[in-house]
Motif scaffolding. Structure first.
Motif, PDB file in Angstrom:
ATOM      1  N   UNK A   1      14.363  18.290  -2.383  1.00 44.30           N
ATOM      2  CA  UNK A   1      14.038  19.714  -2.220  1.00 44.30           C
ATOM      3  C   UNK A   1      12.541  19.975  -2.168  1.00 44.30           C
ATOM      4  N   UNK A   2      11.782  19.228  -2.978  1.00 46.45           N
ATOM      5  CA  UNK A   2      10.336  19.442  -3.054  1.00 46.45           C
ATOM      6  C   UNK A   2       9.566  18.533  -2.096  1.00 46.45           C
ATOM      7  N   UNK A   3      10.324  17.678  -1.386  1.00 44.82           N
ATOM      8  CA  UNK A   3       9.691  16.695  -0.506  1.00 44.82           C
ATOM      9  C   UNK A   3       8.634  15.893  -1.260  1.00 44.82           C
ATOM     10  N   UNK A   4       8.978  15.554  -2.501  1.00 38.60           N
ATOM     11  CA  UNK A   4       8.014  14.882  -3.372  1.00 38.60           C
ATOM     12  C   UNK A   4       7.735  13.460  -2.901  1.00 38.60           C
ATOM     13  N   UNK A   5       6.486  13.097  -2.929  1.00 39.18           N
ATOM     14  CA  UNK A   5       6.052  11.763  -2.526  1.00 39.18           C
ATOM     15  C   UNK A   5       5.813  10.864  -3.738  1.00 39.18           C
ATOM     16  N   UNK A   6       5.113  11.378  -4.725  1.00 41.88           N
ATOM     17  CA  UNK A   6       4.767  10.575  -5.899  1.00 41.88           C
ATOM     18  C   UNK A   6       5.642  10.935  -7.097  1.00 41.88           C
TER      19      UNK A   6
ATOM     20  N   UNK B   1       0.828  -1.205   0.000  1.00 40.90           N
ATOM     21  CA  UNK B   1       0.000   0.000   0.000  1.00 40.90           C
ATOM     22  C   UNK B   1       0.867   1.261   0.000  1.00 40.90           C
ATOM     23  N   UNK B   2       2.041   1.189   0.641  1.00 38.34           N
ATOM     24  CA  UNK B   2       2.950   2.336   0.655  1.00 38.34           C
ATOM     25  C   UNK B   2       3.650   2.507  -0.690  1.00 38.34           C
ATOM     26  N   UNK B   3       3.941   1.378  -1.352  1.00 39.87           N
ATOM     27  CA  UNK B   3       4.545   1.436  -2.682  1.00 39.87           C
ATOM     28  C   UNK B   3       3.579   2.104  -3.662  1.00 39.87           C
TER      29      UNK B   3
ATOM     30  N   UNK C   1       1.247   4.192  -2.772  1.00 39.56           N
ATOM     31  CA  UNK C   1       1.055   5.575  -2.328  1.00 39.56           C
ATOM     32  C   UNK C   1       2.084   6.517  -2.950  1.00 39.56           C
ATOM     33  N   UNK C   2       3.285   6.016  -3.257  1.00 39.11           N
ATOM     34  CA  UNK C   2       4.308   6.865  -3.874  1.00 39.11           C
ATOM     35  C   UNK C   2       4.419   6.622  -5.381  1.00 39.11           C
ATOM     36  N   UNK C   3       3.520   5.787  -5.926  1.00 35.52           N
ATOM     37  CA  UNK C   3       3.464   5.491  -7.367  1.00 35.52           C
ATOM     38  C   UNK C   3       4.656   4.672  -7.847  1.00 35.52           C
ATOM     39  N   UNK C   4       5.211   3.858  -6.951  1.00 42.41           N
ATOM     40  CA  UNK C   4       6.253   2.924  -7.353  1.00 42.41           C
ATOM     41  C   UNK C   4       7.579   3.572  -7.682  1.00 42.41           C
ATOM     42  N   UNK C   5       8.377   2.865  -8.478  1.00 42.53           N
ATOM     43  CA  UNK C   5       9.707   3.330  -8.859  1.00 42.53           C
ATOM     44  C   UNK C   5       9.612   4.342 -10.003  1.00 42.53           C
ATOM     45  N   UNK C   6      10.549   5.280 -10.031  1.00 44.05           N
ATOM     46  CA  UNK C   6      10.566   6.328 -11.046  1.00 44.05           C
ATOM     47  C   UNK C   6      11.198   5.790 -12.329  1.00 44.05           C
ATOM     48  N   UNK C   7      10.398   5.612 -13.363  1.00 43.85           N
ATOM     49  CA  UNK C   7      10.867   4.977 -14.592  1.00 43.85           C
ATOM     50  C   UNK C   7      11.711   5.896 -15.478  1.00 43.85           C
TER      51      UNK C   7
ATOM     52  N   UNK D   1      11.363   8.908  -1.235  1.00 47.08           N
ATOM     53  CA  UNK D   1       9.937   9.235  -1.353  1.00 47.08           C
ATOM     54  C   UNK D   1       9.112   8.508  -0.285  1.00 47.08           C
ATOM     55  N   UNK D   2       9.525   7.312   0.098  1.00 48.31           N
ATOM     56  CA  UNK D   2       8.849   6.624   1.201  1.00 48.31           C
ATOM     57  C   UNK D   2       9.002   7.419   2.496  1.00 48.31           C
ATOM     58  N   UNK D   3      10.195   7.978   2.705  1.00 46.37           N
ATOM     59  CA  UNK D   3      10.424   8.812   3.888  1.00 46.37           C
ATOM     60  C   UNK D   3       9.587  10.087   3.809  1.00 46.37           C
TER      61      UNK D   3
END
Length: 271
Positions: free
Chosen positions: A257-262, A189-191, A193-199, A213-215
């Motif tokens: 810097x942007x504290x990006x989650x997704x 569910x957490x994976x 929530x952050x939309x997985x790995x950045x392709x 991003x999990x943090x």
């Protein structure tokens, strides 16, 4: 099913077979294995068919066409077919000790992810290790390893069989708990929530960015460095390139810097 073990691989069937023998003797066997194959040839497919017939492992082979280093993309595809609500990530060159899965399940907690490491071996030792050494666990025995060329160093304590020593080392180690692709785990569910790995990312910090991003999501990284043990088989790394590193560095800076989650380029690309 308690866990989905997601194992990344690329054209290393000999190493991957050794890894799978390690999973065939886990103290907990209520898990599935998903091979996240970044474009290997038919040889890997044939090996998986063979080991499936020789073990009770439940193996799903997720494959896509070879298009350079696309680990993030194949990991996302593997996550999407996983059946458990908890995912353990590792690589096809990391042989797990027989309590590896048990350790990840024992220490998993809500609102956290687990951060492990690996014990690196030389190319010579990597080649020497056989199916027998894995099944009888001698490849995790320091005496056997030293008899076959392992140097005596303080880091060898990582293979300690003492639970009290492992607990102490896990407390005092200064190694920062980060997402390490060869030994880490998280709730599915957490994976999502952050939309997985950045392709957008190829080799170079792509795993760390995922953990960052999990943090940012609010998860606490929990160190299992001396509990969840795996040995790393040495190999060449022909996929390293400077251009990818620069792109990845910029993405990681933006994430911090942007504290990006997704990520904008993750699991959503396969829906």
């Amino acid at each position: 099913m308690q866990a989905s073990i997601i194992i990344s691989t690329y054209n290393s069937p000999l190493w991957l077979e050794k890894v799978l023998w390690g999973y065939s003797i886990q103290t907990i066997n209520d898990f599935e294995i998903i091979i996240a194959d970044d474009g290997s040839t038919e040889e890997t497919k044939l090996m998986l068919k063979k080991i499936s017939s020789e073990t009770s492992l439940l193996i799903t082979h997720v494959w896509h066409k070879d298009d350079g280093f696309q680990k993030t993309k194949i990991l996302n595809k593997a996550v999407l077919v996983s059946k458990s609500d908890y995912c353990i990530f590792t690589d096809g060159d990391c042989i797990p000790r027989n309590d590896f899965v048990e350790a990840h399940l024992k220490f998993r907690r809500k609102n956290s992810f687990l951060s492990g490491g690996h014990f690196p071996l030389s190319k010579m030792l990597s080649k020497i290790i056989s199916k027998k050494n894995i099944l009888n666990q001698s490849c995790f025995d320091l005496k056997w390893l030293k008899d076959h060329g392992l140097e005596t160093k303080f880091k060898n304590i990582k293979l300690t069989k003492s639970k009290s020593v492992a607990e102490l080392m896990n407390l005092v180690t200064t190694t920062k708990p980060t997402w390490n692709g060869g030994n880490a785990s998280a709730w599915k569910q957490d994976i999502f929530a952050i939309n997985g790995f950045d392709e957008r990312m190829q080799y170079g910090g792509e795993d760390r960015e995922f953990g960052e991003r999990l943090i940012n999501l609010g998860l606490k990284p929990v160190r299992v460095r001396y509990f969840a043990i795996c040995i790393h088989l040495e190999h060449d790394r022909g996929y390293v390139n400077e251009k990818a590193w620069k792109i990845n560095d910029e993405i990681r800076k933006s994430t911090r810097n942007e504290k990006r989650i997704k990520t904008p380029s993750g699991l959503n690309l396969h829906s």
